[in-house]
Scaffold this motif. Structure first.
Motif, PDB file in Angstrom:
ATOM      1  N   MET A   1       0.834  -1.161   0.000  1.00  0.00           N
ATOM      2  CA  MET A   1       0.000   0.000   0.000  1.00  0.00           C
ATOM      3  C   MET A   1       0.889   1.238   0.000  1.00  0.00           C
ATOM      4  N   LEU A   2       0.594   2.182  -0.858  1.00  0.00           N
ATOM      5  CA  LEU A   2       1.385   3.391  -0.964  1.00  0.00           C
ATOM      6  C   LEU A   2       0.750   4.518  -0.170  1.00  0.00           C
ATOM      7  N   ALA A   3       1.568   5.274   0.501  1.00  0.00           N
ATOM      8  CA  ALA A   3       1.081   6.451   1.227  1.00  0.00           C
ATOM      9  C   ALA A   3       1.452   7.691   0.431  1.00  0.00           C
ATOM     10  N   THR A   4       0.566   8.639   0.402  1.00  0.00           N
ATOM     11  CA  THR A   4       0.881   9.892  -0.273  1.00  0.00           C
ATOM     12  C   THR A   4       0.980  10.999   0.764  1.00  0.00           C
ATOM     13  N   ILE A   5       1.824  11.939   0.464  1.00  0.00           N
ATOM     14  CA  ILE A   5       1.993  13.077   1.354  1.00  0.00           C
ATOM     15  C   ILE A   5       1.602  14.318   0.583  1.00  0.00           C
ATOM     16  N   GLU A   6       0.691  15.077   1.151  1.00  0.00           N
ATOM     17  CA  GLU A   6       0.242  16.313   0.515  1.00  0.00           C
ATOM     18  C   GLU A   6       1.325  17.367   0.649  1.00  0.00           C
ATOM     19  N   SER A   7       1.549  18.133  -0.409  1.00  0.00           N
ATOM     20  CA  SER A   7       2.529  19.207  -0.332  1.00  0.00           C
ATOM     21  C   SER A   7       2.040  20.335   0.560  1.00  0.00           C
ATOM     22  N   ASN A   8       0.734  20.497   0.639  1.00  0.00           N
ATOM     23  CA  ASN A   8       0.139  21.505   1.512  1.00  0.00           C
ATOM     24  C   ASN A   8      -0.851  20.786   2.426  1.00  0.00           C
ATOM     25  N   PRO A   9      -0.430  20.450   3.661  1.00  0.00           N
ATOM     26  CA  PRO A   9      -1.288  19.657   4.545  1.00  0.00           C
ATOM     27  C   PRO A   9      -2.662  20.246   4.790  1.00  0.00           C
ATOM     28  N   SER A  10      -2.798  21.564   4.759  1.00  0.00           N
ATOM     29  CA  SER A  10      -4.109  22.150   5.031  1.00  0.00           C
ATOM     30  C   SER A  10      -5.132  21.801   3.967  1.00  0.00           C
ATOM     31  N   GLU A  11      -4.687  21.401   2.785  1.00  0.00           N
ATOM     32  CA  GLU A  11      -5.618  21.042   1.727  1.00  0.00           C
ATOM     33  C   GLU A  11      -5.972  19.557   1.737  1.00  0.00           C
ATOM     34  N   SER A  12      -5.361  18.782   2.604  1.00  0.00           N
ATOM     35  CA  SER A  12      -5.603  17.340   2.606  1.00  0.00           C
ATOM     36  C   SER A  12      -6.887  16.945   3.302  1.00  0.00           C
ATOM     37  N   GLY A  13      -7.450  17.813   4.140  1.00  0.00           N
ATOM     38  CA  GLY A  13      -8.642  17.467   4.884  1.00  0.00           C
ATOM     39  C   GLY A  13      -9.702  18.539   4.796  1.00  0.00           C
ATOM     40  N   ARG A  14     -10.228  18.750   3.618  1.00  0.00           N
ATOM     41  CA  ARG A  14     -11.268  19.758   3.452  1.00  0.00           C
ATOM     42  C   ARG A  14     -12.400  19.470   4.434  1.00  0.00           C
ATOM     43  N   PRO A  15     -13.030  20.515   4.980  1.00  0.00           N
ATOM     44  CA  PRO A  15     -14.063  20.309   6.003  1.00  0.00           C
ATOM     45  C   PRO A  15     -15.163  19.339   5.575  1.00  0.00           C
ATOM     46  N   GLU A  16     -15.611  19.446   4.350  1.00  0.00           N
ATOM     47  CA  GLU A  16     -16.679  18.560   3.886  1.00  0.00           C
ATOM     48  C   GLU A  16     -16.209  17.112   3.837  1.00  0.00           C
ATOM     49  N   SER A  17     -14.955  16.888   3.423  1.00  0.00           N
ATOM     50  CA  SER A  17     -14.411  15.530   3.372  1.00  0.00           C
ATOM     51  C   SER A  17     -14.268  14.954   4.772  1.00  0.00           C
ATOM     52  N   VAL A  18     -13.800  15.775   5.697  1.00  0.00           N
ATOM     53  CA  VAL A  18     -13.669  15.327   7.083  1.00  0.00           C
ATOM     54  C   VAL A  18     -15.042  14.985   7.653  1.00  0.00           C
TER      55      VAL A  18
ATOM     56  N   ARG B 244     -12.213  24.411  21.385  1.00  0.00           N
ATOM     57  CA  ARG B 244     -10.946  25.003  21.828  1.00  0.00           C
ATOM     58  C   ARG B 244     -10.201  25.723  20.704  1.00  0.00           C
ATOM     59  N   TYR B 245     -10.565  25.431  19.454  1.00  0.00           N
ATOM     60  CA  TYR B 245      -9.882  26.057  18.330  1.00  0.00           C
ATOM     61  C   TYR B 245     -10.503  27.389  17.930  1.00  0.00           C
ATOM     62  N   ALA B 246     -11.638  27.708  18.542  1.00  0.00           N
ATOM     63  CA  ALA B 246     -12.357  28.970  18.295  1.00  0.00           C
ATOM     64  C   ALA B 246     -12.439  29.264  16.801  1.00  0.00           C
ATOM     65  N   ASP B 247     -12.040  30.445  16.402  1.00  0.00           N
ATOM     66  CA  ASP B 247     -12.160  30.841  14.996  1.00  0.00           C
ATOM     67  C   ASP B 247     -10.793  31.048  14.357  1.00  0.00           C
ATOM     68  N   ARG B 248      -9.846  30.226  14.710  1.00  0.00           N
ATOM     69  CA  ARG B 248      -8.474  30.376  14.208  1.00  0.00           C
ATOM     70  C   ARG B 248      -8.316  30.059  12.731  1.00  0.00           C
ATOM     71  N   ASP B 249      -9.105  29.147  12.229  1.00  0.00           N
ATOM     72  CA  ASP B 249      -8.910  28.667  10.868  1.00  0.00           C
ATOM     73  C   ASP B 249     -10.263  28.578  10.168  1.00  0.00           C
ATOM     74  N   PRO B 250     -10.366  29.085   8.934  1.00  0.00           N
ATOM     75  CA  PRO B 250     -11.663  29.043   8.243  1.00  0.00           C
ATOM     76  C   PRO B 250     -12.163  27.616   7.998  1.00  0.00           C
ATOM     77  N   ASP B 251     -11.272  26.658   7.828  1.00  0.00           N
ATOM     78  CA  ASP B 251     -11.700  25.270   7.634  1.00  0.00           C
ATOM     79  C   ASP B 251     -12.350  24.722   8.900  1.00  0.00           C
ATOM     80  N   ILE B 252     -11.800  25.079  10.051  1.00  0.00           N
ATOM     81  CA  ILE B 252     -12.391  24.618  11.313  1.00  0.00           C
ATOM     82  C   ILE B 252     -13.736  25.296  11.534  1.00  0.00           C
ATOM     83  N   VAL B 253     -13.835  26.565  11.182  1.00  0.00           N
ATOM     84  CA  VAL B 253     -15.114  27.275  11.288  1.00  0.00           C
ATOM     85  C   VAL B 253     -16.158  26.564  10.432  1.00  0.00           C
TER      86      VAL B 253
END
Length: 71
Positions: free
Chosen positions: A1-18, A45-54
């Protein structure tokens, strides 16, 4: 099984996908609004720090019945 690494980790878990992944992992008998409230408490605890978390919090709040339709 191959693992991939995202070049930009913030794009690997879009809110809708999560959110959809979380839904798919819930047991059949789960009370989804109650489980969504638990997730909201974890995300508080993350409040409004990141638009994806919001956005993710908005999705859980909608499922929990705390808001209207998501935007």
């Amino acid at each position: 099984m191959l693992a991939t690494i995202e070049s930009n980790p913030s794009e690997s878990g879009r809110p809708e996908s999560v959110f959809v992944s979380w839904l798919l992992w819930q047991p059949r008998e789960a009370d989804l609004p109650i489980e969504a409230l638990k997730e909201l408490s974890k995300l508080a605890r993350y409040a409004d720090r990141d638009p994806d978390i919001v956005r993710l919090r908005s999705l859980f709040a909608t499922l929990a019945g705390q808001t209207g339709r998501p935007h």
